[in-house]
Design a protein around this motif. Sequence first.
Motif, PDB file in Angstrom:
ATOM      1  N   UNK A  90       7.049 -16.453   4.109  1.00 34.95           N
ATOM      2  CA  UNK A  90       5.932 -16.561   4.775  1.00 34.95           C
ATOM      3  C   UNK A  90       5.408 -15.645   5.843  1.00 34.95           C
ATOM      4  N   UNK A  91       4.064 -15.667   5.821  1.00 34.08           N
ATOM      5  CA  UNK A  91       3.608 -14.368   6.985  1.00 34.08           C
ATOM      6  C   UNK A  91       3.811 -14.721   8.069  1.00 34.08           C
ATOM      7  N   UNK A  92       4.480 -13.677   8.844  1.00 35.75           N
ATOM      8  CA  UNK A  92       5.148 -13.895  10.175  1.00 35.75           C
ATOM      9  C   UNK A  92       4.090 -13.600  11.210  1.00 35.75           C
ATOM     10  N   UNK A  93       3.114 -13.073  10.972  1.00 37.76           N
ATOM     11  CA  UNK A  93       1.952 -12.317  11.979  1.00 37.76           C
ATOM     12  C   UNK A  93       1.167 -13.469  12.851  1.00 37.76           C
ATOM     13  N   UNK A  94       0.802 -13.329  14.137  1.00 36.53           N
ATOM     14  CA  UNK A  94       0.134 -14.402  14.839  1.00 36.53           C
ATOM     15  C   UNK A  94      -1.089 -14.686  14.060  1.00 36.53           C
ATOM     16  N   UNK A  95      -1.507 -15.867  13.978  1.00 35.91           N
ATOM     17  CA  UNK A  95      -2.844 -16.361  13.288  1.00 35.91           C
ATOM     18  C   UNK A  95      -3.987 -15.605  13.663  1.00 35.91           C
ATOM     19  N   UNK A  96      -3.994 -15.589  15.297  1.00 29.08           N
ATOM     20  CA  UNK A  96      -5.312 -14.926  15.658  1.00 29.08           C
ATOM     21  C   UNK A  96      -5.443 -13.152  15.639  1.00 29.08           C
ATOM     22  N   UNK A  97      -4.387 -12.719  15.281  1.00 27.39           N
ATOM     23  CA  UNK A  97      -4.406 -11.305  15.112  1.00 27.39           C
ATOM     24  C   UNK A  97      -5.312 -10.817  14.024  1.00 27.39           C
ATOM     25  N   UNK A  98      -5.969  -9.570  14.092  1.00 23.14           N
ATOM     26  CA  UNK A  98      -6.462  -8.937  12.835  1.00 23.14           C
ATOM     27  C   UNK A  98      -5.491  -8.330  12.022  1.00 23.14           C
ATOM     28  N   UNK A  99      -5.863  -7.871  10.914  1.00 26.30           N
ATOM     29  CA  UNK A  99      -4.947  -7.012  10.258  1.00 26.30           C
ATOM     30  C   UNK A  99      -4.577  -5.965  10.710  1.00 26.30           C
ATOM     31  N   UNK A 100      -5.261  -5.050  11.455  1.00 24.11           N
ATOM     32  CA  UNK A 100      -4.684  -4.016  12.276  1.00 24.11           C
ATOM     33  C   UNK A 100      -3.961  -4.234  13.409  1.00 24.11           C
ATOM     34  N   UNK A 101      -4.141  -5.377  14.158  1.00 22.72           N
ATOM     35  CA  UNK A 101      -3.507  -5.927  15.247  1.00 22.72           C
ATOM     36  C   UNK A 101      -2.051  -6.312  14.648  1.00 22.72           C
ATOM     37  N   UNK A 102      -2.030  -6.889  13.469  1.00 20.62           N
ATOM     38  CA  UNK A 102      -0.817  -7.270  12.985  1.00 20.62           C
ATOM     39  C   UNK A 102       0.265  -6.221  12.760  1.00 20.62           C
ATOM     40  N   UNK A 103      -0.513  -5.092  12.179  1.00 17.07           N
ATOM     41  CA  UNK A 103       0.173  -3.707  11.749  1.00 17.07           C
ATOM     42  C   UNK A 103       0.544  -3.222  13.003  1.00 17.07           C
ATOM     43  N   UNK A 111       9.888   4.580  13.609  1.00 13.90           N
ATOM     44  CA  UNK A 111       9.393   5.872  13.988  1.00 13.90           C
ATOM     45  C   UNK A 111       8.713   6.835  12.957  1.00 13.90           C
ATOM     46  N   UNK A 112       8.630   6.359  11.868  1.00 15.75           N
ATOM     47  CA  UNK A 112       7.781   7.362  10.472  1.00 15.75           C
ATOM     48  C   UNK A 112       6.700   6.295  10.229  1.00 15.75           C
ATOM     49  N   UNK A 113       6.169   5.188  11.002  1.00 13.79           N
ATOM     50  CA  UNK A 113       4.903   4.482  10.441  1.00 13.79           C
ATOM     51  C   UNK A 113       3.793   5.634  10.362  1.00 13.79           C
ATOM     52  N   UNK A 114       3.038   5.147   9.125  1.00 19.69           N
ATOM     53  CA  UNK A 114       1.781   5.891   8.748  1.00 19.69           C
ATOM     54  C   UNK A 114       0.900   5.282   8.700  1.00 19.69           C
ATOM     55  N   UNK A 119      -3.932   2.169   6.089  1.00 21.30           N
ATOM     56  CA  UNK A 119      -5.289   2.100   5.766  1.00 21.30           C
ATOM     57  C   UNK A 119      -5.843   2.072   4.277  1.00 21.30           C
ATOM     58  N   UNK A 120      -4.818   3.080   3.793  1.00 24.70           N
ATOM     59  CA  UNK A 120      -5.596   3.318   2.337  1.00 24.70           C
ATOM     60  C   UNK A 120      -5.213   2.220   1.606  1.00 24.70           C
ATOM     61  N   UNK A 121      -3.908   1.798   1.735  1.00 23.58           N
ATOM     62  CA  UNK A 121      -3.214   0.596   0.982  1.00 23.58           C
ATOM     63  C   UNK A 121      -4.155  -0.608   1.199  1.00 23.58           C
ATOM     64  N   UNK A 122      -4.473  -0.943   2.512  1.00 21.04           N
ATOM     65  CA  UNK A 122      -5.491  -1.954   2.508  1.00 21.04           C
ATOM     66  C   UNK A 122      -6.811  -1.849   1.923  1.00 21.04           C
ATOM     67  N   UNK A 123      -7.347  -0.618   1.900  1.00 22.02           N
ATOM     68  CA  UNK A 123      -8.564  -0.764   0.943  1.00 22.02           C
ATOM     69  C   UNK A 123      -8.195  -0.935  -0.509  1.00 22.02           C
ATOM     70  N   UNK A 124      -7.060  -0.155  -1.040  1.00 24.32           N
ATOM     71  CA  UNK A 124      -6.893  -0.345  -2.376  1.00 24.32           C
ATOM     72  C   UNK A 124      -6.500  -1.787  -2.651  1.00 24.32           C
ATOM     73  N   UNK A 125      -6.156  -2.636  -1.844  1.00 25.64           N
ATOM     74  CA  UNK A 125      -5.844  -3.883  -2.297  1.00 25.64           C
ATOM     75  C   UNK A 125      -6.760  -4.964  -1.507  1.00 25.64           C
ATOM     76  N   UNK A 126      -8.035  -4.609  -1.164  1.00 21.15           N
ATOM     77  CA  UNK A 126      -9.009  -5.412  -0.680  1.00 21.15           C
ATOM     78  C   UNK A 126      -8.935  -5.965   0.676  1.00 21.15           C
ATOM     79  N   UNK A 127      -8.217  -5.449   1.426  1.00 17.26           N
ATOM     80  CA  UNK A 127      -7.638  -6.255   2.733  1.00 17.26           C
ATOM     81  C   UNK A 127      -8.554  -5.543   3.874  1.00 17.26           C
ATOM     82  N   UNK A 128      -9.295  -6.147   4.465  1.00 15.42           N
ATOM     83  CA  UNK A 128     -10.242  -5.960   5.576  1.00 15.42           C
ATOM     84  C   UNK A 128      -9.273  -5.694   6.698  1.00 15.42           C
ATOM     85  N   UNK A 129      -9.432  -4.440   7.484  1.00 18.09           N
ATOM     86  CA  UNK A 129      -8.599  -4.324   8.822  1.00 18.09           C
ATOM     87  C   UNK A 129      -9.013  -5.354   9.895  1.00 18.09           C
TER      88      UNK A 129
END
Length: 293
Positions: A90-103, A111-114, A119-129
């Motif tokens: 199940x998706x664990x992120x708060x429902x009122x967050x945007x995709x960018x806020x969830x990330x 420590x190695x978050x990219x 952003x590249x993968x979101x675009x590739x999979x049709x997920x608006x930030x």
Amino acid sequence: MENLLSMRGASRRISNDFALQNVDLTVKENEVVGFVGPNGAGKTTIIRAALGLVRLDSGDLNLFGQSFGANADEALQRELRARIGVVMDTCPFPSDHTVRQAAASVSPAYPHWDWKRFETLCVAHGLSLKAKVKSLSRGMGMKLQLICALCHGADLLLLDEATAGLDPIARGGILDELRAFASEAGHGVLLSSHITSDLGRIADRVVAIDAGRIVFDLPREEITDVAGVARCTAAQAGEVMACVDRARMQRRDYSVDVLVPDRFAFTEAFPDVACDRASIDEYLHFYLGEADR
């Protein structure tokens, strides 16, 4: 190959009705391990135990060659968890967050978050930030989790029904990404799924659990390329069961099906009995359903 994940004799009483019982499970470098079983069999509990979220009553747990578990040092837990990408059912992120806020809510833990890769993968999979989490379909919510799992330099992916809710085309793309991830040095994937065709496509091994016990752990090709299902009369089935080691039988209305471990050897021994190639789904039915041994 190094074991990225290793459980030996893992046991835990969860309730009066359910317990993990002497579970042995490994994920090696460059492996995709398919993890299958009915609802309530223990798949999610195993994944939570691997993350140190469920304390074992007995047994050993190692991640990346280091002893690990719910009682491990907090600094070690943070270090090793940062090397694991997780997707739950199940998706664990708060429902009122945007995709960018969830990330942004999870990125500080890694420590190695990219962000560029995210952003590249979101675009590739049709997920608006800017899309709200509450507006995402189940499939898009799973994509968001998986994208997050792929964006912090993880070495091991623990995925619980990660392809659920995806259409066949999107699922195919995700499976290709998982196979590519596992092919990189030091990487591996544990994929729990009810969609056995996905495992037939990318899994190196298939592990089945039922009622908290591992019931088989086999290379995928031993199931899909070597095993077979013989379509027998009752008399033929009796002869097969007497002659073939590890055969399992299921009675139908007007015939008997027998799972045989080697359909090529079977065809030589019983040329008059039709024997079809087995699928992962059929193999599971013989182990989880009402089968005679």
